[in-house]
Design a protein around this motif. Structure first.
Motif, mmCIF file in Angstrom:
data_model
loop_
_atom_site.group_PDB
_atom_site.id
_atom_site.type_symbol
_atom_site.label_atom_id
_atom_site.label_comp_id
_atom_site.label_asym_id
_atom_site.label_seq_id
_atom_site.Cartn_x
_atom_site.Cartn_y
_atom_site.Cartn_z
ATOM 1 N N GLY A 1 12.217 14.361 65.610
ATOM 2 C CA GLY A 1 12.599 13.814 64.398
ATOM 3 C C GLY A 1 13.453 12.375 64.608
ATOM 4 N N PRO B 1 10.239 6.742 60.381
ATOM 5 C CA PRO B 1 9.287 7.256 59.452
ATOM 6 C C PRO B 1 8.210 6.134 58.905
ATOM 7 C CG PRO B 1 11.371 8.053 59.003
ATOM 8 C CD PRO B 1 11.683 7.139 59.813
ATOM 9 N N SER C 1 16.470 9.061 60.497
ATOM 10 C CA SER C 1 15.680 9.603 59.753
ATOM 11 C C SER C 1 16.243 10.828 59.004
ATOM 12 C CB SER C 1 14.593 10.288 60.706
ATOM 13 O OG SER C 1 15.310 11.318 61.515
ATOM 14 N N MET D 1 6.769 13.893 63.683
ATOM 15 C CA MET D 1 8.234 13.938 63.568
ATOM 16 C C MET D 1 8.776 15.137 64.401
ATOM 17 S SD MET D 1 9.025 11.185 61.800
ATOM 18 C CE MET D 1 10.767 11.445 61.699
#
Length: 492
Positions: A475, A479, A400, A470
């Motif tokens: 994180g 995505p 990511s 996220m």
């Protein structure tokens, strides 16, 4: 910029236009001097790189350095000059403490190259600036006014620089503003650096510039009386010196005075120029052909061999990179700032699945960290191969954006390349849909107002939900999976 008390008005300034021509001296990056085998190394003990030839001792004869000729011709070709088949060396006679022979070996009426040009960018579009001539000559020594005992009362002479090979590049008076002069110098330096014939280090005197500037009423063809601004040691200061000098000359004319032809020095601390010496009468250098050197013949065959060494030059390279890698002209401009940087980028771009992503990472994540740490690209802990690997991992969805940022931070903290840090940390994205869906449900439940806005047609609110998810997964969520699941949840 102009001192207190000036009477020049904006209206008066707009009545005149400047005419600027530049004379640029470039030291060539040869190992030895132009007419002897002494070292050209900068920074050695004063007067240690000298011999009877560069000291001007009786009976010493010059022998031309072949590499100097090749470098001069290479630079001339890069600047679109016409190469003269037969050029002549001449003696330029004048007396100065750092010129032991009492003359400088240069070229006069038959230089090695003439009639060139380079293109600059201006507010009104591209503009071609003519180059009158490019010729070879030897450098003089250096007068030292500080840094040694009795400096307050004496001047010392270091002749290490005497005989270092130079090319002098003289522009046509085609420059119409200090900004154009700055752009010209920037482009010229860039081209010379790409050819590899000089390091153009202004601090070490490898590139020096004198500027000739005059003003005339707008629309007039006749030139005004010029002043020569000498020994300015940065492009920024040259621009400032020209701005000051233009305003000074306008003020003199508007006050009813007459501009005097002279040499002037720029004081960067005060932001103004000072008169150095009058040039009311042209200095008589009594040029005559150098009797100890034969005419220099650079025939078609030798020119062809030298031309093979000509690299792809900056503007051509930018155009090709835009076409080849799908990057913008702005991207290409940043990525070709030096030949070495451009070479590294292209190596990474060709090894990567997405050259555009490589370009974005270099200009974004890499450059921001280099700037924060005060480093040049050559000092980066992340190599271009490392950038290429990170781009591929991001393109594949393995990393990511937050993971990538964290890894780049670790690279700079540890002074390690990206592949090494990645192998050590091996962060994994969360692709488990059940785990991600659980976080999404919590975010949706906690933000009913945003859900209502989204379903009412404000689709941009989706970015808020992506950010929250996220954040909730530190994180690490994929995505792609997050976006896919959010679409289903928010549309339900």
């Amino acid at each position: 910029m102009f001192p207190m008390g000036t009477t020049t008005s904006v209206a008066a300034t707009t009545k005149y236009e400047p005419v600027i021509g530049l004379e640029v001296h470039v030291q060539l990056l040869t190992n030895t001097k132009i007419f002897c085998s002494c070292s050209t190394r900068f920074g050695n003990q004063p007067n240690s790189n000298v011999c009877p030839v560069c000291l001007g001792l009786p009976g010493a004869l010059p022998v031309l350095n072949k590499k100097t000729v090749e470098y001069a011709v290479l630079a001339a070709m890069a600047l679109n000059c016409q190469i003269r088949d037969t050029s002549i060396f001449a003696r330029k006679n004048y007396f100065y403490p750092d010129l032991p022979k009492g003359y400088q070996i240069s070229q006069f009426d038959k230089p090695i190259a003439e009639h060139g040009w380079l293109e600059i960018k201006t507010a009104s579009g591209p503009k071609r600036i003519g180059i009158t001539r490019l010729h070879m000559e030897e450098d003089a020594g250096k007068s030292l006014h500080d840094g040694f005992p009795d400096a307050a009362n004496k001047t010392a002479i270091d002749l290490n620089r005497s005989g270092v090979p130079l090319i002098e590049i003289v522009s046509e008076p085609d420059l119409a503003s200090p900004a154009e002069a700055y752009e010209y110098l920037t482009r010229l330096k860039e081209i010379i650096l790409y050819t590899g014939v000089s390091d153009c280090n202004m601090e070490e005197g490898s590139l020096r510039c004198d500027a000739n500037v005059s003003v005339r009423p707008k629309g007039k063809k006749e030139f005004g009386t010029k002043a020569e601004v000498k020994n300015v040691n940065s492009f920024r200061f040259i621009k400032q010196a020209l701005e000051y000098e233009i305003e000074r000359q306008v003020d003199v004319i508007e006050s009813g005075g007459k501009v005097v032809q002279e040499s002037r020095l720029y004081n960067a601390n005060e932001g103004r120029t000072y008169s150095m010496r009058s040039k009311e009468q042209a200095h008589d250098y009594r040029y005559f052909p150098e009797p100890d050197l034969l005419p220099l013949v650079v025939d078609a065959g030798w020119q062809a061999e030298i031309r093979k060494q000509l690299p792809e030059l900056p503007e051509a390279r930018r155009a090709r990179m835009v076409a080849e890698y799908g990057i913008t002209e702005q991207d290409a401009g940043v990525l070709t700032i030096t030949k070495n940087f451009a070479d590294q980028f292209e190596e990474a771009a060709r090894a990567s699945k997405s050259p555009k992503r490589v370009a974005n990472l270099v200009q974004g994540e890499l450059q921001s960290r280099l700037k924060a740490h005060g480093l040049e690209i050559e000092q980066s802990p992340i190599s271009m191969k490392g950038v290429a690997l990170s781009a591929d991992l991001a393109e594949a969805g393995t990393l990511s954006s937050k993971m990538l940022k964290d890894l780049y931070d670790l690279c700079f903290d540890r002074n390690q390349d990206f592949p090494e840090v990645y192998e050590t940390e091996k962060p994994q994205q969360i692709t488990d849909t059940a785990a991600i869906e659980k976080v999404i449900d919590e975010v949706v439940a906690a933000n009913p107002k945003q859900v209502e806005q989204y379903r009412a047609g404000k689709k941009t609110v989706k970015a808020f939900f992506v950010g929250q998810v996220m954040k909730g997964t530190k994180g690490q969520a994929s995505p792609g999976v997050v976006n896919e699941l959010l679409d289903k949840k928010l549309e339900a």
